[in-house]
Design a protein around this motif. Structure first.
Motif, PDB file in Angstrom:
ATOM      1  N   VAL A  54       1.160  -1.477  -0.086  1.00  0.00           N
ATOM      2  CA  VAL A  54       0.390   0.316  -0.188  1.00  0.00           C
ATOM      3  C   VAL A  54       0.826   1.662   0.440  1.00  0.00           C
ATOM      4  N   LEU A  55       1.810   1.037   1.116  1.00  0.00           N
ATOM      5  CA  LEU A  55       2.859   2.649   0.687  1.00  0.00           C
ATOM      6  C   LEU A  55       3.992   2.730  -0.799  1.00  0.00           C
ATOM      7  N   LEU A  56       4.206   1.399  -1.171  1.00  0.00           N
ATOM      8  CA  LEU A  56       4.647   1.593  -2.044  1.00  0.00           C
ATOM      9  C   LEU A  56       3.509   2.000  -3.559  1.00  0.00           C
ATOM     10  N   ALA A  57       2.352   1.623  -3.545  1.00  0.00           N
ATOM     11  CA  ALA A  57       1.598   2.025  -4.665  1.00  0.00           C
ATOM     12  C   ALA A  57       1.390   3.917  -3.812  1.00  0.00           C
ATOM     13  N   LEU A  58       1.335   4.559  -2.374  1.00  0.00           N
ATOM     14  CA  LEU A  58       1.229   5.291  -2.355  1.00  0.00           C
ATOM     15  C   LEU A  58       1.941   5.880  -2.775  1.00  0.00           C
ATOM     16  N   LEU A  59       3.864   5.675  -3.066  1.00  0.00           N
ATOM     17  CA  LEU A  59       4.565   6.482  -3.472  1.00  0.00           C
ATOM     18  C   LEU A  59       4.731   7.202  -5.484  1.00  0.00           C
ATOM     19  N   ILE A  60       3.528   5.920  -5.920  1.00  0.00           N
ATOM     20  CA  ILE A  60       4.146   5.923  -7.566  1.00  0.00           C
ATOM     21  C   ILE A  60       2.767   6.136  -7.691  1.00  0.00           C
ATOM     22  N   ILE A  61       1.395   5.672  -7.177  1.00  0.00           N
ATOM     23  CA  ILE A  61       0.515   7.184  -7.904  1.00  0.00           C
ATOM     24  C   ILE A  61       0.609   8.530  -7.666  1.00  0.00           C
ATOM     25  N   PRO A  62       1.205   9.125  -7.169  1.00  0.00           N
ATOM     26  CA  PRO A  62       1.596  10.604  -7.290  1.00  0.00           C
ATOM     27  C   PRO A  62       2.430  10.881  -8.933  1.00  0.00           C
ATOM     28  N   ILE A  63       3.598  10.124  -9.053  1.00  0.00           N
ATOM     29  CA  ILE A  63       3.819   9.600 -10.289  1.00  0.00           C
ATOM     30  C   ILE A  63       2.876  10.241 -11.671  1.00  0.00           C
ATOM     31  N   ILE A  64       2.279   9.155 -11.448  1.00  0.00           N
ATOM     32  CA  ILE A  64       1.661   8.905 -12.666  1.00  0.00           C
ATOM     33  C   ILE A  64       0.755  10.267 -12.870  1.00  0.00           C
TER      34      ILE A  64
END
Length: 102
Positions: A54-64
């Motif tokens: 979940v934390l990794l997804a929360l870090l990657i979503i803003p990049i997208i």
């Protein structure tokens, strides 16, 4: 005749590049820390990635989101994945150079 961005349009594009690069560096360092210290922080075990995923997804979503928000300042059409960390040299839709004439 090649067309260029106005200084205001160029400034808006450079601001996007600065935010994009800064967030990418932050996310990269945060991901390294999360991955290295995940077991010590209790975020993952050998069987489950639960909170770590979940934390990794929360870090990657803003990049997208940052990539998809970039629009050509001249024609307002999305540039999207044509840009990586920096804006491309030229808009593929309207042909404007995405660098102000110096």
């Amino acid at each position: 005749m090649a067309s260029y961005l106005t200084p205001e349009q160029d400034q808006r594009l450079r601001r996007w590049e600065t935010v994009n690069k800064s967030y990418f560096i932050f996310a990269f360092l945060a991901m390294i820390c999360l991955l290295v210290f995940s077991s010590q922080l209790g975020l993952s075990s050998g069987d489950s990635w639960g909170p770590l995923g979940v934390l990794l997804a929360l870090l990657i979503i803003p990049i997208i989101v940052l990539q998809l928000r970039l629009k050509c300042p001249a024609c307002e059409r999305p540039i999207g994945w044509q840009a990586k960390l920096m804006a491309p040299d030229q808009c593929r839709h309207c042909g404007v150079f995405l660098r102000a004439r110096r």
